[in-house]
Design a protein around this motif. Structure first.
Motif, PDB file in Angstrom:
ATOM      1  N   VAL A 191       0.838  -1.199   0.000  1.00 41.63           N
ATOM      2  CA  VAL A 191       0.000   0.000   0.000  1.00 41.63           C
ATOM      3  C   VAL A 191       0.874   1.251   0.000  1.00 41.63           C
ATOM      4  CG1 VAL A 191      -1.747   1.283   1.300  1.00 41.63           C
ATOM      5  CG2 VAL A 191      -1.883  -1.198   1.166  1.00 41.63           C
ATOM      6  N   ILE A 225      -7.976  -1.001  -2.757  1.00 44.48           N
ATOM      7  CA  ILE A 225      -7.392  -1.607  -1.552  1.00 44.48           C
ATOM      8  C   ILE A 225      -8.288  -1.345  -0.347  1.00 44.48           C
ATOM      9  CG2 ILE A 225      -5.453  -1.444   0.065  1.00 44.48           C
ATOM     10  CD1 ILE A 225      -3.680  -0.913  -2.478  1.00 44.48           C
ATOM     11  N   ALA A 226      -8.788  -0.118  -0.224  1.00 43.09           N
ATOM     12  CA  ALA A 226      -9.681   0.215   0.900  1.00 43.09           C
ATOM     13  C   ALA A 226     -10.963  -0.613   0.831  1.00 43.09           C
ATOM     14  CB  ALA A 226     -10.003   1.706   0.893  1.00 43.09           C
ATOM     15  N   GLU A 266     -11.328  -3.542  -0.579  1.00 39.86           N
ATOM     16  CA  GLU A 266     -10.970  -4.928  -0.263  1.00 39.86           C
ATOM     17  C   GLU A 266     -10.861  -5.133   1.249  1.00 39.86           C
ATOM     18  OE1 GLU A 266      -7.158  -7.845  -1.058  1.00 39.86           O
ATOM     19  OE2 GLU A 266      -7.608  -6.294  -2.538  1.00 39.86           O
ATOM     20  N   LYS A 267     -10.234  -4.199   1.928  1.00 39.94           N
ATOM     21  CA  LYS A 267     -10.106  -4.294   3.391  1.00 39.94           C
ATOM     22  C   LYS A 267     -11.475  -4.214   4.064  1.00 39.94           C
ATOM     23  CE  LYS A 267      -5.393  -2.670   3.879  1.00 39.94           C
ATOM     24  NZ  LYS A 267      -4.496  -1.667   4.448  1.00 39.94           N
ATOM     25  N   LYS A 268     -12.325  -3.350   3.538  1.00 39.88           N
ATOM     26  CA  LYS A 268     -13.672  -3.196   4.092  1.00 39.88           C
ATOM     27  C   LYS A 268     -14.468  -4.486   3.919  1.00 39.88           C
ATOM     28  CE  LYS A 268     -17.333   0.271   4.062  1.00 39.88           C
ATOM     29  NZ  LYS A 268     -17.810   1.487   3.409  1.00 39.88           N
ATOM     30  N   ARG A 269     -14.380  -5.097   2.740  1.00 40.77           N
ATOM     31  CA  ARG A 269     -15.095  -6.361   2.504  1.00 40.77           C
ATOM     32  C   ARG A 269     -14.546  -7.473   3.387  1.00 40.77           C
ATOM     33  NH1 ARG A 269     -14.677  -4.270  -2.488  1.00 40.77           N
ATOM     34  NH2 ARG A 269     -12.881  -5.525  -3.078  1.00 40.77           N
ATOM     35  N   ALA A 270     -13.238  -7.526   3.552  1.00 41.88           N
ATOM     36  CA  ALA A 270     -12.622  -8.550   4.397  1.00 41.88           C
ATOM     37  C   ALA A 270     -13.058  -8.378   5.843  1.00 41.88           C
ATOM     38  CB  ALA A 270     -11.104  -8.493   4.280  1.00 41.88           C
ATOM     39  N   LEU A 271     -13.139  -7.137   6.311  1.00 42.26           N
ATOM     40  CA  LEU A 271     -13.574  -6.877   7.681  1.00 42.26           C
ATOM     41  C   LEU A 271     -15.030  -7.285   7.864  1.00 42.26           C
ATOM     42  CD1 LEU A 271     -12.972  -5.712  10.481  1.00 42.26           C
ATOM     43  CD2 LEU A 271     -13.636  -3.468   9.593  1.00 42.26           C
ATOM     44  N   GLU A 288     -16.641  -9.521   6.157  1.00 41.05           N
ATOM     45  CA  GLU A 288     -16.690 -10.977   6.092  1.00 41.05           C
ATOM     46  C   GLU A 288     -16.268 -11.586   7.425  1.00 41.05           C
ATOM     47  OE1 GLU A 288     -14.145 -14.123   3.638  1.00 41.05           O
ATOM     48  OE2 GLU A 288     -15.342 -12.800   2.340  1.00 41.05           O
ATOM     49  N   THR A 289     -15.239 -11.035   8.028  1.00 41.74           N
ATOM     50  CA  THR A 289     -14.760 -11.515   9.326  1.00 41.74           C
ATOM     51  C   THR A 289     -15.830 -11.322  10.390  1.00 41.74           C
ATOM     52  OG1 THR A 289     -12.492 -10.966   8.738  1.00 41.74           O
ATOM     53  CG2 THR A 289     -12.956 -11.248  11.063  1.00 41.74           C
TER      54      THR A 289
END
Length: 110
Positions: free
Chosen positions: A48, A91-92, A94-99, A101-102
């Protein structure tokens, strides 16, 4: 030869030239960051920070190019800013979707 070097690097030195050198250093630093990250991972990696340095360096170089009134440099840096910004947005996201999902995978305690 010495008169050329003196004129280019000493006589015409001012705040704009200093900004141009600083901007170029920021822009160049992104390659060092990418290289170090890739060497550590033993594969090609684009961290990043690469996009952050690209954005800052590119924006400063655009300011410098505008001051110099160089149309080639202006269009090149402006186009790059779109790409750097879009990569940071991806990238932001992707991080938001990963969070999200978690958070959905967490099991509520009873």
């Amino acid at each position: 030869m010495w008169s050329f070097i003196q004129h280019v690097f000493i006589d015409q030195f001012n705040l704009w030239i200093a900004l141009g050198f600083f901007a170029q250093a920021m822009f160049t630093a992104r390659f060092l960051i990418q290289w170090i990250a890739s060497e550590r991972a033993r594969k090609s990696v684009v961290p990043v920070a690469f996009w952050g340095f690209s954005l800052v360096g590119g924006a400063l170089l655009l300011v410098y190019a505008l001051h110099r009134r160089d149309p080639v440099f202006i269009l090149g840096q402006a186009a790059g800013l779109v790409i750097y910004t879009r990569n940071l947005m991806l990238i932001a996201g992707e991080k938001k979707r990963a969070l999200a999902e978690t958070e959905n995978l967490e099991i509520p305690s009873s």
